[in-house]
Every structure is written in structure tokens, then in C-alpha cells.
Motif scaffolding. Sequence first.
Motif, PDB file in Angstrom:
ATOM      1  N   LEU A 114      -6.483   4.155  -6.474  1.00 33.24           N
ATOM      2  CA  LEU A 114      -7.781   4.390  -5.857  1.00 33.24           C
ATOM      3  C   LEU A 114      -8.250   5.837  -5.969  1.00 33.24           C
ATOM      4  O   LEU A 114      -9.435   6.112  -5.818  1.00 33.24           O
ATOM      5  N   ASN A 115      -7.324   6.772  -6.184  1.00 27.60           N
ATOM      6  CA  ASN A 115      -7.676   8.176  -6.401  1.00 27.60           C
ATOM      7  C   ASN A 115      -8.501   8.752  -5.244  1.00 27.60           C
ATOM      8  O   ASN A 115      -9.494   9.460  -5.447  1.00 27.60           O
ATOM      9  N   ILE A 116      -8.059   8.462  -4.018  1.00 27.69           N
ATOM     10  CA  ILE A 116      -8.753   8.962  -2.825  1.00 27.69           C
ATOM     11  C   ILE A 116      -7.868  10.023  -2.168  1.00 27.69           C
ATOM     12  O   ILE A 116      -6.761   9.729  -1.715  1.00 27.69           O
ATOM     13  N   HIS A 117      -8.353  11.247  -2.094  1.00 29.46           N
ATOM     14  CA  HIS A 117      -7.544  12.332  -1.546  1.00 29.46           C
ATOM     15  C   HIS A 117      -8.442  13.506  -1.190  1.00 29.46           C
ATOM     16  O   HIS A 117      -9.661  13.498  -1.447  1.00 29.46           O
TER      17      HIS A 117
ATOM     18  N   PRO B 159       7.025  10.171   0.530  1.00 30.34           N
ATOM     19  CA  PRO B 159       8.109   9.407   1.152  1.00 30.34           C
ATOM     20  C   PRO B 159       7.976   7.903   0.924  1.00 30.34           C
ATOM     21  O   PRO B 159       8.979   7.190   0.849  1.00 30.34           O
ATOM     22  N   GLN B 160       6.740   7.421   0.817  1.00 33.37           N
ATOM     23  CA  GLN B 160       6.537   5.992   0.617  1.00 33.37           C
ATOM     24  C   GLN B 160       6.987   5.547  -0.769  1.00 33.37           C
ATOM     25  O   GLN B 160       7.499   4.440  -0.935  1.00 33.37           O
TER      26      GLN B 160
ATOM     27  N   ILE C 175       1.004  -3.549  -6.220  1.00 35.22           N
ATOM     28  CA  ILE C 175       1.035  -2.217  -5.615  1.00 35.22           C
ATOM     29  C   ILE C 175      -0.328  -1.556  -5.750  1.00 35.22           C
ATOM     30  O   ILE C 175      -0.876  -1.446  -6.851  1.00 35.22           O
ATOM     31  N   ILE C 176      -0.861  -1.095  -4.624  1.00 31.83           N
ATOM     32  CA  ILE C 176      -2.092  -0.318  -4.597  1.00 31.83           C
ATOM     33  C   ILE C 176      -1.731   1.109  -4.194  1.00 31.83           C
ATOM     34  O   ILE C 176      -1.225   1.336  -3.092  1.00 31.83           O
ATOM     35  N   HIS C 177      -1.975   2.054  -5.076  1.00 31.09           N
ATOM     36  CA  HIS C 177      -1.723   3.475  -4.810  1.00 31.09           C
ATOM     37  C   HIS C 177      -3.055   4.098  -4.391  1.00 31.09           C
ATOM     38  O   HIS C 177      -4.001   4.156  -5.177  1.00 31.09           O
ATOM     39  N   THR C 178      -3.130   4.559  -3.158  1.00 25.58           N
ATOM     40  CA  THR C 178      -4.390   5.104  -2.659  1.00 25.58           C
ATOM     41  C   THR C 178      -4.747   6.435  -3.284  1.00 25.58           C
ATOM     42  O   THR C 178      -5.909   6.829  -3.294  1.00 25.58           O
ATOM     43  N   GLY C 179      -3.732   7.165  -3.756  1.00 25.23           N
ATOM     44  CA  GLY C 179      -3.976   8.498  -4.293  1.00 25.23           C
ATOM     45  C   GLY C 179      -3.896   9.593  -3.259  1.00 25.23           C
ATOM     46  O   GLY C 179      -4.234  10.757  -3.547  1.00 25.23           O
ATOM     47  N   GLN C 180      -3.414   9.278  -2.048  1.00 22.79           N
ATOM     48  CA  GLN C 180      -3.356  10.298  -0.991  1.00 22.79           C
ATOM     49  C   GLN C 180      -2.567  11.512  -1.445  1.00 22.79           C
ATOM     50  O   GLN C 180      -2.971  12.652  -1.214  1.00 22.79           O
ATOM     51  N   HIS C 181      -1.404  11.295  -2.082  1.00 24.90           N
ATOM     52  CA  HIS C 181      -0.721  12.357  -2.810  1.00 24.90           C
ATOM     53  C   HIS C 181      -1.049  12.158  -4.282  1.00 24.90           C
ATOM     54  O   HIS C 181      -0.662  11.159  -4.883  1.00 24.90           O
ATOM     55  N   PHE C 182      -1.757  13.122  -4.865  1.00 27.82           N
ATOM     56  CA  PHE C 182      -2.294  12.958  -6.217  1.00 27.82           C
ATOM     57  C   PHE C 182      -1.671  13.912  -7.220  1.00 27.82           C
ATOM     58  O   PHE C 182      -1.731  13.683  -8.415  1.00 27.82           O
ATOM     59  N   ASP C 183      -1.071  15.006  -6.726  1.00 24.25           N
ATOM     60  CA  ASP C 183      -0.440  15.976  -7.611  1.00 24.25           C
ATOM     61  C   ASP C 183       0.717  15.309  -8.344  1.00 24.25           C
ATOM     62  O   ASP C 183       1.483  14.543  -7.751  1.00 24.25           O
TER      63      ASP C 183
ATOM     64  N   ILE D 221       0.844  -1.190   0.000  1.00 25.85           N
ATOM     65  CA  ILE D 221       0.000   0.000   0.000  1.00 25.85           C
ATOM     66  C   ILE D 221       0.884   1.245   0.000  1.00 25.85           C
ATOM     67  O   ILE D 221       1.733   1.409   0.879  1.00 25.85           O
ATOM     68  N   LEU D 222       0.690   2.102  -0.985  1.00 25.96           N
ATOM     69  CA  LEU D 222       1.435   3.360  -1.079  1.00 25.96           C
ATOM     70  C   LEU D 222       0.458   4.516  -1.247  1.00 25.96           C
ATOM     71  O   LEU D 222      -0.643   4.325  -1.769  1.00 25.96           O
TER      72      LEU D 222
END
Length: 352
Positions: free
Chosen positions: A60-63, A11-12, A32-40, A6-7
Motif C-alpha cells: 500500500l506504500n502508506i507512511h 517486528p511484524q 499478505i498486505i504490506h501497508t508500507g508503514q516501515h518503507f525504508d 496485515i503487516l
Amino acid sequence: MKIVTILGARPQFIKASVVSSAFQRAGINEIIIHTGQHFDSLMSDIFFQDLNLPQPQYHLNIHSLNHSAMTGRMMEKIEELLDDKPDWMCVYGDTNSTLAGALVAAKLHIPIAHIEAGLRSFNRQMPEEVNRVVTDHLAQLLFAPTNLAVQCLENEGISQGVHLVGDVMMDAILQYQAKAKQTSDILARHQLSRNEFYLATVHRPSNTDDRVRLSYILDSFTKLDHPVVFPIHPRTQAQIDKMELSHYLAADSIVAIPPVSYLDMLALESACRCIITDSGGIQKEAYIFGRPCFTLRNETEWKETVDIGWNQLVQPENLSESIANFTRPSECPKLYGNGDAATQITQILLNL
């Protein structure tokens, strides 16, 4: 062996680049699952490009949500992707993405490997502190970067599954420093000379959401004896605009620039006089590069850098005075391992 990673945050991506490479060499199947927390794109996409990190199988594009909403939606989406259970869930550090992955794995009885375990600021007002404490208590494998991190875990009754492996950020710096020197042109682009500028990063709500505090920080930048290179986090820029503090950025002594790539950041860190930050990881990078660090916080999870004198916790109103009166320590002992943390992590997982 199948591992789901999970990324979600800058930093991750950096840490995962060296661990994922070690997984690939060992023949481990990593999803790898990218949550989208940093999306820029400057906070996310550029790191996948520069560091050859495998593209996420899922995004996941969640932000841009509050902590509870973000963590809850991440949990819902992550669980939907785990019908075919992996052997391990791998999480990094202390973000909402980390907590969401750990909680889902715990509920689905998937063992958790926590990279960068055991860090403590002892400030439960920080969301990151809550995230890392909960994740450590859920994990079956805890990869600690320092002896102090191991001790913090022991103090909380966690001893099983703890491995002192060093810090994967040391791996990353050793791996990418030469590439940064060869490819980054950021010093030339901004006409910066070695040891003739300061480097600053500011992004924590404790600094950016308080107009008085943020004003002190920016005002201090204008009073230093050399220019301050200031890569501005998108959230910080929004707060500066909202609080009508943009006039500080027009000062000749502040070189305000957009967020930079990891390779550009390495080039800046290795060439600056010292670093001013409220980031956790950059405190550590400053130490590895032998740069004094002035941390705009009341506490730090990298306490060992303070104990040996390379890092000072400062209040914004005291920043310029602290820099002027700083005495460089005579010793810089190795604190973060030998640059083989990713290899150790991979071997421990394979042995299990």
C-alpha cells in the motif's frame, strides 16, 4: 482456509516469517498486505530477503503521515482489497497497521486473529497501547504470549477465544540463531569482541523528540566503560541532526551504524554485555539471550522481565549509574514458551 495478514513494521515481519511458514506447511492460503508503514529498505525489504518471508501480494506504500491520516488511509486501501472475504484477518502486535486491519475486519464482519494479544503498558499516552487495547477488544482469537498477558485480558473481561501459546519471537530466535551465527559478519566488520560492547536502540518519540532527554541518552553512551554499538533508526537520526547533537556520534565510545538486518541484530544481541533500548520487542529478546536490559521508559508491556530482575526501567540521567550497579540475577526462568507458538496458532485456526 484463506487468511489475510496485515503487516507494516519491522517486528511484524520477523513474527510473520515463522507463522507464515507454519501456514504454508498446513496448506493455508495466506494473502499478505504490506501497508508500507516501515518503507525504508533497511527496515522492510531486507527482512523479507533474510527470513524468506513470502513477498506481499499487495503493497500500500502508506507512511510518513500522522497517526489518524495513516490509519485512515490504510483502512480505505485494505477494505478495497477485501471484496472476496477471507476466513480470518490476522494482525500482529500494536502498530497503526494492526489497528487499521482490525477495524476494517470488524466492520466487514471478518473474524480477527490477534497475535501477541494481551500486552499492556497501562500508558494510554502511547499510541501502541491504544492500538493493542482496541484490537484485543475486537478480536475473536487472541494469541497471548505470557500468563501475564492472559491475566490482563481477563481483567478487561476478555476470556473467550484467548489462547496461551507462547511468543512467536521465541520461535524466530530458535529458528534463525544458527543462521545468524553462520552468515552475519557484523562483529568482525566492526571489530567487536564478545561481552566487550553494549548494544543500544532508541526510537520512541518520548526519547527522540525531547532534546534534553536525547542529549542525556547520548551523553550517557560516552560515559560507559565499553563502546556502545548504536544502530540508528532513520527517525532518530533525523532528530539528532535537527537538534544539532551529531557531535555525540563522533565520540570514540559510540559505534553509530545504520539499521541492521534481523540476523545481524541477533548476532549483536547474543554477543553484547547488555542492551539499552526503548523498544518493546528488544527487551524480550534481551531476556531470551540472557542479557541484562536497561529500558529507557517509564513503563513496559514486558513487566515480567522487570519483576525477575533482568530488566530495569531507567531515566537517561541515571543510565550509566544503573549499569555500573547492576547485579545479575541468579535465575532466568522460561517465560516465552518452547518455540512452537506458530505451530499452536496454526493448529487452533485449523481446528476452528
